[in-house]
Design a protein around this motif. Sequence first.
Motif, PDB file in Angstrom:
ATOM      1  N   ALA A   1       0.852  -1.190   0.000  1.00 46.18           N
ATOM      2  CA  ALA A   1       0.000   0.000   0.000  1.00 46.18           C
ATOM      3  C   ALA A   1       0.886   1.237   0.000  1.00 46.18           C
ATOM      4  O   ALA A   1       2.043   1.183   0.430  1.00 46.18           O
ATOM      5  CB  ALA A   1      -0.904   0.003   1.229  1.00 46.18           C
ATOM      6  N   GLU A   2       0.340   2.338  -0.446  1.00 45.28           N
ATOM      7  CA  GLU A   2       1.096   3.580  -0.473  1.00 45.28           C
ATOM      8  C   GLU A   2       1.464   4.023   0.939  1.00 45.28           C
ATOM      9  O   GLU A   2       2.548   4.514   1.187  1.00 45.28           O
ATOM     10  CB  GLU A   2       0.290   4.675  -1.177  1.00 45.28           C
ATOM     11  CG  GLU A   2       1.115   5.875  -1.515  1.00 45.28           C
ATOM     12  CD  GLU A   2       0.397   6.810  -2.466  1.00 45.28           C
ATOM     13  OE1 GLU A   2       0.402   8.016  -2.184  1.00 45.28           O
ATOM     14  OE2 GLU A   2      -0.155   6.338  -3.464  1.00 45.28           O
ATOM     15  N   ASN A   3       0.545   3.861   1.864  1.00 46.67           N
ATOM     16  CA  ASN A   3       0.783   4.182   3.266  1.00 46.67           C
ATOM     17  C   ASN A   3       0.970   2.877   4.025  1.00 46.67           C
ATOM     18  O   ASN A   3       0.091   2.017   4.014  1.00 46.67           O
ATOM     19  CB  ASN A   3      -0.405   4.965   3.824  1.00 46.67           C
ATOM     20  CG  ASN A   3      -0.197   5.425   5.242  1.00 46.67           C
ATOM     21  OD1 ASN A   3       0.559   4.824   6.010  1.00 46.67           O
ATOM     22  ND2 ASN A   3      -0.879   6.491   5.608  1.00 46.67           N
TER      23      ASN A   3
ATOM     24  N   LYS B   1      -1.218  -4.731   9.316  1.00 44.55           N
ATOM     25  CA  LYS B   1      -2.351  -4.880  10.241  1.00 44.55           C
ATOM     26  C   LYS B   1      -2.372  -6.252  10.910  1.00 44.55           C
ATOM     27  O   LYS B   1      -3.003  -6.423  11.944  1.00 44.55           O
ATOM     28  CB  LYS B   1      -3.662  -4.639   9.503  1.00 44.55           C
ATOM     29  CG  LYS B   1      -3.812  -3.206   9.029  1.00 44.55           C
ATOM     30  CD  LYS B   1      -5.061  -3.024   8.215  1.00 44.55           C
ATOM     31  CE  LYS B   1      -5.169  -1.606   7.685  1.00 44.55           C
ATOM     32  NZ  LYS B   1      -6.378  -1.403   6.894  1.00 44.55           N
TER      33      LYS B   1
ATOM     34  N   THR C   1       5.184   6.224   6.489  1.00 42.44           N
ATOM     35  CA  THR C   1       3.894   6.242   7.167  1.00 42.44           C
ATOM     36  C   THR C   1       3.271   7.625   7.171  1.00 42.44           C
ATOM     37  O   THR C   1       2.162   7.796   7.625  1.00 42.44           O
ATOM     38  CB  THR C   1       4.034   5.748   8.618  1.00 42.44           C
ATOM     39  OG1 THR C   1       4.943   6.591   9.310  1.00 42.44           O
ATOM     40  CG2 THR C   1       4.482   4.317   8.665  1.00 42.44           C
TER      41      THR C   1
ATOM     42  N   LEU D   1       0.717   2.053   7.040  1.00 48.68           N
ATOM     43  CA  LEU D   1      -0.322   1.748   8.022  1.00 48.68           C
ATOM     44  C   LEU D   1      -1.554   1.120   7.394  1.00 48.68           C
ATOM     45  O   LEU D   1      -2.352   0.487   8.086  1.00 48.68           O
ATOM     46  CB  LEU D   1      -0.711   3.011   8.795  1.00 48.68           C
ATOM     47  CG  LEU D   1       0.419   3.663   9.596  1.00 48.68           C
ATOM     48  CD1 LEU D   1      -0.077   4.941  10.247  1.00 48.68           C
ATOM     49  CD2 LEU D   1       0.989   2.711  10.623  1.00 48.68           C
ATOM     50  N   ASP D   2      -1.722   1.284   6.094  1.00 48.11           N
ATOM     51  CA  ASP D   2      -2.858   0.694   5.378  1.00 48.11           C
ATOM     52  C   ASP D   2      -2.550  -0.687   4.807  1.00 48.11           C
ATOM     53  O   ASP D   2      -3.443  -1.345   4.277  1.00 48.11           O
ATOM     54  CB  ASP D   2      -3.296   1.614   4.228  1.00 48.11           C
ATOM     55  CG  ASP D   2      -3.843   2.942   4.729  1.00 48.11           C
ATOM     56  OD1 ASP D   2      -4.383   2.978   5.854  1.00 48.11           O
ATOM     57  OD2 ASP D   2      -3.716   3.940   3.992  1.00 48.11           O
ATOM     58  N   ALA D   3      -1.317  -1.126   4.886  1.00 41.90           N
ATOM     59  CA  ALA D   3      -0.914  -2.412   4.310  1.00 41.90           C
ATOM     60  C   ALA D   3      -1.568  -3.563   5.080  1.00 41.90           C
ATOM     61  O   ALA D   3      -1.510  -3.601   6.312  1.00 41.90           O
ATOM     62  CB  ALA D   3       0.596  -2.557   4.339  1.00 41.90           C
ATOM     63  N   PRO D   4      -2.203  -4.491   4.370  1.00 33.43           N
ATOM     64  CA  PRO D   4      -2.829  -5.635   5.047  1.00 33.43           C
ATOM     65  C   PRO D   4      -1.864  -6.412   5.934  1.00 33.43           C
ATOM     66  O   PRO D   4      -2.228  -6.819   7.040  1.00 33.43           O
ATOM     67  CB  PRO D   4      -3.332  -6.503   3.891  1.00 33.43           C
ATOM     68  CG  PRO D   4      -3.494  -5.560   2.747  1.00 33.43           C
ATOM     69  CD  PRO D   4      -2.427  -4.516   2.926  1.00 33.43           C
TER      70      PRO D   4
END
Length: 143
Positions: free
Chosen positions: A39-41, A49, A142, A43-46
């Motif tokens: 993901a670009e960010n 998480k 991030t 913190l949004d990467a699966p």
Amino acid sequence: MCVKLDFFDRFSDPYVQTDAGRGVFLSGIVLSIVASQQAENLLDAPLFKQISFGRMQMRDLEKLLSRVPELSKAYHLENAGRVAQLLGTAGDLLLSDKGKDLGVDGNFAFAIAFVNAWRYYKDIFPEEKIAPSESNDLDAKTE
């Protein structure tokens, strides 16, 4: 090209000087590189998480690492070959040591490797060119 692990010589931490410690450290690098390309960010990467920072057990780490080949293919990683080399080296180190509990030392080593992955990546593969956006530590990714 060979995986250069001489950067470990500058660490005096007893945990990181063991095969298990080095395997956990390399695992942090591998998982961070994969997550940063999902993901670009960050913190949004699966994958990000799914990581329980500070509470990881060896079983959790092994489960996440076992997904790396599938994730490399699914996300068309730019450096999939290098990631596979690091995964293989991390796996060899983890399999050669009987340590099964990450504990505080393992969780700390994993977290440090994760947040500084691209810096250590450059130490491991100094001849490889890295895109400018990847050359920064992950705290920049991030923002």
